[in-house]
Design an enzyme around this catalytic site. Structure first.
Site, mmCIF file in Angstrom:
data_model
loop_
_atom_site.group_PDB
_atom_site.id
_atom_site.type_symbol
_atom_site.label_atom_id
_atom_site.label_comp_id
_atom_site.label_asym_id
_atom_site.label_seq_id
_atom_site.Cartn_x
_atom_site.Cartn_y
_atom_site.Cartn_z
ATOM 1 N N SER A 1 1.431 -1.700 0.608
ATOM 2 C CA SER A 1 -0.205 0.031 -0.164
ATOM 3 C C SER A 1 0.720 1.179 0.056
ATOM 4 O O SER A 1 1.568 1.055 0.131
ATOM 5 C CB SER A 1 -0.855 -0.032 1.036
ATOM 6 O OG SER A 1 -1.741 1.756 1.720
ATOM 7 N N TYR B 1 -1.688 -0.077 10.389
ATOM 8 C CA TYR B 1 -1.624 -0.575 8.732
ATOM 9 C C TYR B 1 -0.943 -0.017 8.389
ATOM 10 O O TYR B 1 -0.304 -0.883 7.987
ATOM 11 C CB TYR B 1 -2.453 -0.025 8.501
ATOM 12 C CG TYR B 1 -3.137 -0.368 7.013
ATOM 13 C CD1 TYR B 1 -3.940 -1.622 6.795
ATOM 14 C CD2 TYR B 1 -3.277 0.105 5.849
ATOM 15 C CE1 TYR B 1 -3.877 -2.326 5.292
ATOM 16 C CE2 TYR B 1 -3.281 0.280 5.093
ATOM 17 C CZ TYR B 1 -3.409 -1.097 4.463
ATOM 18 O OH TYR B 1 -3.529 -1.489 3.342
HETATM 19 N N1 LIG Z 1 -8.167 -0.847 -0.756
HETATM 20 C C1 LIG Z 1 -7.838 -0.520 -0.891
HETATM 21 O O1 LIG Z 1 -7.965 1.215 -0.916
HETATM 22 C C2 LIG Z 1 -5.652 -0.391 -0.410
HETATM 23 C C3 LIG Z 1 -5.541 0.124 -0.957
HETATM 24 C C4 LIG Z 1 -4.443 0.179 -0.643
HETATM 25 C C5 LIG Z 1 -3.770 -1.400 -0.541
HETATM 26 N N2 LIG Z 1 -4.927 -2.606 -0.305
HETATM 27 C C6 LIG Z 1 -4.360 -2.988 0.272
HETATM 28 O O2 LIG Z 1 -4.550 -4.431 -1.697
HETATM 29 C C7 LIG Z 1 -5.173 -6.147 -0.526
HETATM 30 C C8 LIG Z 1 -6.994 -6.103 -1.064
HETATM 31 O O3 LIG Z 1 -7.877 -5.614 -0.506
HETATM 32 P P1 LIG Z 1 -9.168 -4.786 -0.870
HETATM 33 O O4 LIG Z 1 -9.470 -4.128 -1.475
HETATM 34 O O5 LIG Z 1 -9.269 -5.772 -1.998
HETATM 35 O O6 LIG Z 1 -9.918 -5.136 1.198
HETATM 36 P P2 LIG Z 1 -11.226 -6.713 0.796
HETATM 37 O O7 LIG Z 1 -12.136 -6.392 -0.375
HETATM 38 O O8 LIG Z 1 -11.481 -6.241 1.958
HETATM 39 O O9 LIG Z 1 -10.499 -7.802 0.954
HETATM 40 C C9 LIG Z 1 -9.693 -7.899 1.790
HETATM 41 C C10 LIG Z 1 -9.561 -9.632 1.456
HETATM 42 O O10 LIG Z 1 -8.461 -10.275 3.312
HETATM 43 C C11 LIG Z 1 -9.113 -11.438 3.239
HETATM 44 N N3 LIG Z 1 -8.542 -12.145 4.658
HETATM 45 C C12 LIG Z 1 -7.806 -11.007 5.276
HETATM 46 N N4 LIG Z 1 -7.130 -11.454 6.530
HETATM 47 C C13 LIG Z 1 -7.550 -12.873 5.771
HETATM 48 C C14 LIG Z 1 -7.276 -14.521 6.685
HETATM 49 N N5 LIG Z 1 -6.622 -14.041 8.296
HETATM 50 N N6 LIG Z 1 -7.305 -15.192 5.760
HETATM 51 C C15 LIG Z 1 -7.717 -15.181 4.370
HETATM 52 N N7 LIG Z 1 -8.032 -13.961 3.864
HETATM 53 C C16 LIG Z 1 -7.498 -12.837 5.181
HETATM 54 C C17 LIG Z 1 -10.360 -11.086 3.435
HETATM 55 O O11 LIG Z 1 -10.921 -12.202 4.184
HETATM 56 P P3 LIG Z 1 -12.862 -12.299 4.459
HETATM 57 O O12 LIG Z 1 -13.184 -11.762 3.002
HETATM 58 O O13 LIG Z 1 -12.865 -13.804 4.969
HETATM 59 O O14 LIG Z 1 -12.608 -10.897 5.590
HETATM 60 C C18 LIG Z 1 -10.644 -10.398 2.311
HETATM 61 O O15 LIG Z 1 -11.290 -11.270 1.179
HETATM 62 C C19 LIG Z 1 -5.438 -5.790 0.966
HETATM 63 O O16 LIG Z 1 -3.940 -6.368 1.059
HETATM 64 C C20 LIG Z 1 -5.470 -4.299 1.281
HETATM 65 O O17 LIG Z 1 -4.292 -4.039 2.237
HETATM 66 C C21 LIG Z 1 -5.993 -1.717 -0.738
#
Ligand SMILES: NC(=O)c1ccc[n+]([C@@H]2O[C@H](COP(=O)([O-])OP(=O)(O)OC[C@H]3O[C@@H](n4cnc5c(N)ncnc54)[C@H](OP(=O)(O)O)[C@@H]3O)[C@@H](O)[C@H]2O)c1
Length: 264
Positions: free
Chosen positions: A159, A172
């Site tokens: 990120s 975070y």
């Molecule tokens: N969205 C943003 O603005 C943003 C910006 C920068 C970086 N990111 C990074 O991009 C990645 C994806 O984010 P996203 O935006 O797509 O978020 P999201 O839709 O909330 O997805 C996060 C996923 O991680 C899974 N997860 C969390 N802990 C886990 C565990 N212990 N074992 C297995 N699965 C687990 C969650 O599963 P559950 O559904 O079961 O909870 C969910 O499917 C993350 O690493 C996030 O930090 C996101």
């Protein structure tokens, strides 16, 4: 890892990510909004995918959707990726099921609560465990697998938050800073072995992670399309949207005496 539900694997072929032959892609955290959007593009290309997520119901829905969209193979495993003791078994099973692996895509993560983590060390530790320590375990196995084959792309969602800690999200941010530094060192070690380590640094993206935030967010489909292209080009570090490249340059260079007084 609670269950391992798979289908028969297709024939073994290790392919370059740029080739038109179906890519073999392992997706960790496949129910993430960004991962799902990325997988939809790969499915339309006819990719073979192995999806890992902890929510069985959501995972089944994503897998069914990807098959409908054209994926030539979709295997799945339900696993809590915090369970590092099970990583070797899980990853062995995944690559056997795919009969190889061209791309590993690490997408799982949690935002957690900054205010809660300031009072509750266990919560802060959970954020750092899920976002940093568990990926280190996965990456260690995946890196050694790819090095043995002198092939593969390991693409990881870190990120822009990891570039500088700020008061609203430094727990975070520090988990992602650790991940980014780990990936930088890993790249320095294994790029020369023919393995691409790609650090993906999104700015805010419109997914369930940011649903509660009243800020400008990038469209997840556009972000996913940029990620797919960058993986094909074997880019080392991707800022997405690209505007975050100059923004983070400025953020990193604000003098600390000024930065510490800002409400960020
Ligand atoms: N969205 C943003 O603005 C943003 C910006 C920068 C970086 N990111 C990074 O991009 C990645 C994806 O984010 P996203 O935006 O797509 O978020 P999201 O839709 O909330 O997805 C996060 C996923 O991680 C899974 N997860 C969390 N802990 C886990 C565990 N212990 N074992 C297995 N699965 C687990 C969650 O599963 P559950 O559904 O079961 O909870 C969910 O499917 C993350 O690493 C996030 O930090 C996101």
């Amino acid at each position: 890892m609670s269950t391992l539900a798979t289908q028969p694997a297709a024939a073994a072929i290790l392919v370059d990510p740029n080739s038109k032959i179906a890519k073999k892609i392992l997706v960790l955290g496949a129910t993430s909004g960004i991962a799902e959007a990325t997988c939809r593009i790969w499915a339309a290309e006819g990719a073979q995918m192995f999806l890992v997520a902890r929510n069985a119901e959501k995972l089944a829905a994503v897998a069914a959707d990807l098959k409908l969209r054209g994926a030539s193979y979709v295997g799945t495993a339900v696993a809590d990726l915090d369970d590092t003791d099970k990583h070797a078994e899980l990853l062995t099973h995944a690559v056997n099921s795919l009969t190889g692996m061209d791309i590993a895509y690490l997408a799982h993560g949690i935002l957690g609560g900054q205010a809660r983590g300031e009072q509750d060390f266990e919560h802060a530790a959970q954020i750092i465990y899920t976002n940093f320590l568990a990926p280190v375990s996965l990456l260690t196995w995946l890196a050694n697998y790819c090095v043995q084959r002198h092939a593969g792309v390991i693409a990881v969602l870190s990120s822009v938050a990891g570039e500088r800690g700020r008061k609203s999200n430094y727990i975070y941010a520090s988990s992602k800073a650790g991940l980014t530094a780990f990936l930088s060192g890993l790249r320095n070690r294994i790029d020369r072995e023919g393995v691409t380590v790609m650090t993906i640094k999104p700015g805010p993206v419109n997914t369930s992670m940011t649903a509660h935030m009243n800020i400008r967010k990038a469209d997840v489909k556009k972000v996913a399309a940029t990620i797919v292209k960058a993986i094909d080009k074997r880019v080392d570090t991707l800022y997405v949207p690209i505007i975050f490249l100059p923004i983070m340059f400025i953020v990193r260079h604000i003098p600390e005496r000024i930065f510490k007084k800002l409400n960020l």
